[in-house]
Scaffold this motif. Structure first.
Motif, PDB file in Angstrom:
ATOM      1  N   UNK A   1       3.300  10.335  -2.133  1.00  0.00           N
ATOM      2  CA  UNK A   1       3.711  10.211  -0.863  1.00  0.00           C
ATOM      3  C   UNK A   1       5.385  10.034  -0.568  1.00  0.00           C
ATOM      4  N   UNK A   2       5.753  10.331   0.427  1.00  0.00           N
ATOM      5  CA  UNK A   2       7.171  10.066   0.676  1.00  0.00           C
ATOM      6  C   UNK A   2       7.462   8.949   1.849  1.00  0.00           C
ATOM      7  N   UNK A   3       8.149   7.946   1.486  1.00  0.00           N
ATOM      8  CA  UNK A   3       8.110   6.728   2.620  1.00  0.00           C
ATOM      9  C   UNK A   3       9.389   7.320   3.562  1.00  0.00           C
TER      10      UNK A   3
ATOM     11  N   UNK B   1       1.315   9.893   7.933  1.00  0.00           N
ATOM     12  CA  UNK B   1       0.441   9.007   8.180  1.00  0.00           C
ATOM     13  C   UNK B   1       1.375   7.765   8.462  1.00  0.00           C
ATOM     14  N   UNK B   2       1.008   7.054   9.394  1.00  0.00           N
ATOM     15  CA  UNK B   2       1.755   5.833   9.948  1.00  0.00           C
ATOM     16  C   UNK B   2       0.743   4.571   9.794  1.00  0.00           C
TER      17      UNK B   2
ATOM     18  N   UNK C   1       2.551  12.795   3.275  1.00  0.00           N
ATOM     19  CA  UNK C   1       1.900  13.219   2.007  1.00  0.00           C
ATOM     20  C   UNK C   1       1.572  14.681   2.221  1.00  0.00           C
ATOM     21  N   UNK C   2       2.585  15.407   1.249  1.00  0.00           N
ATOM     22  CA  UNK C   2       2.850  17.125   1.087  1.00  0.00           C
ATOM     23  C   UNK C   2       3.059  17.439   2.547  1.00  0.00           C
TER      24      UNK C   2
ATOM     25  N   UNK D   1       0.929  -1.167   0.014  1.00  0.00           N
ATOM     26  CA  UNK D   1       0.065  -0.036   0.033  1.00  0.00           C
ATOM     27  C   UNK D   1       0.965   1.346   0.008  1.00  0.00           C
ATOM     28  N   UNK D   2       1.956   1.283   0.803  1.00  0.00           N
ATOM     29  CA  UNK D   2       2.609   2.595   1.016  1.00  0.00           C
ATOM     30  C   UNK D   2       3.548   2.649  -0.307  1.00  0.00           C
TER      31      UNK D   2
END
Length: 135
Positions: free
Chosen positions: A26-28, A63-64, A58-59, A16-17
């Motif tokens: 998104x940046x992991x 989010x975890x 995300x911007x 998903x990530x």
């Protein structure tokens, strides 16, 4: 103080990530697996390759998430992760990317409060709302 969503996946958190990385930019920051962590001795062997903890932005918003052991997983419901896009064109692109392979609950389009708004559940079961700036 900061409020951050923490999502629990049914064994597909890392997938998903990586999807969010491609779909919405998104940046992991972190993906930590059970294997090799102190938690490994407390988890069943089937969880070894699963995600113990992950974090993305995300911007700039955090989010975890993690993979829930199968006996503890519950379908995500009763909330949505909401993205606010200043530009409705960009909002529409992000909505389409998130909805790919998932379910559209409300197509992205103009509403009385916004130039663009839509609701979907992505292919991983996460409910999303994408909203753009008001008229």
């Amino acid at each position: 103080m900061q409020v951050n969503p923490y999502l629990h996946y049914n064994g597909n958190c890392e997938e998903a990530f990586k999807f969010y990385e491609k779909a919405i930019g998104a940046k992991i920051g972190v993906i930590m697996h059970v294997e090799g962590s102190p938690a490994a001795e407390h988890m069943p062997p089937s969880m070894a390759k699963k995600v113990l903890h992950a974090q993305m932005t995300i911007d700039g918003e955090v989010v975890m998430a993690s993979d829930a052991p199968p006996e503890h997983f519950e379908k995500m419901q009763g909330f949505s992760v909401c993205l606010q896009a200043e530009d409705p064109v960009e909002g529409g692109k992000r909505f389409a990317a998130l909805a790919e392979g998932g379910t559209i609950k409300m197509p992205f389009g103009a509403t009385f409060w916004s130039k663009g708004f839509g609701m979907c559940v992505d292919k991983f079961g996460v409910p999303w709302m994408v909203n753009s700036a008001p008229e």
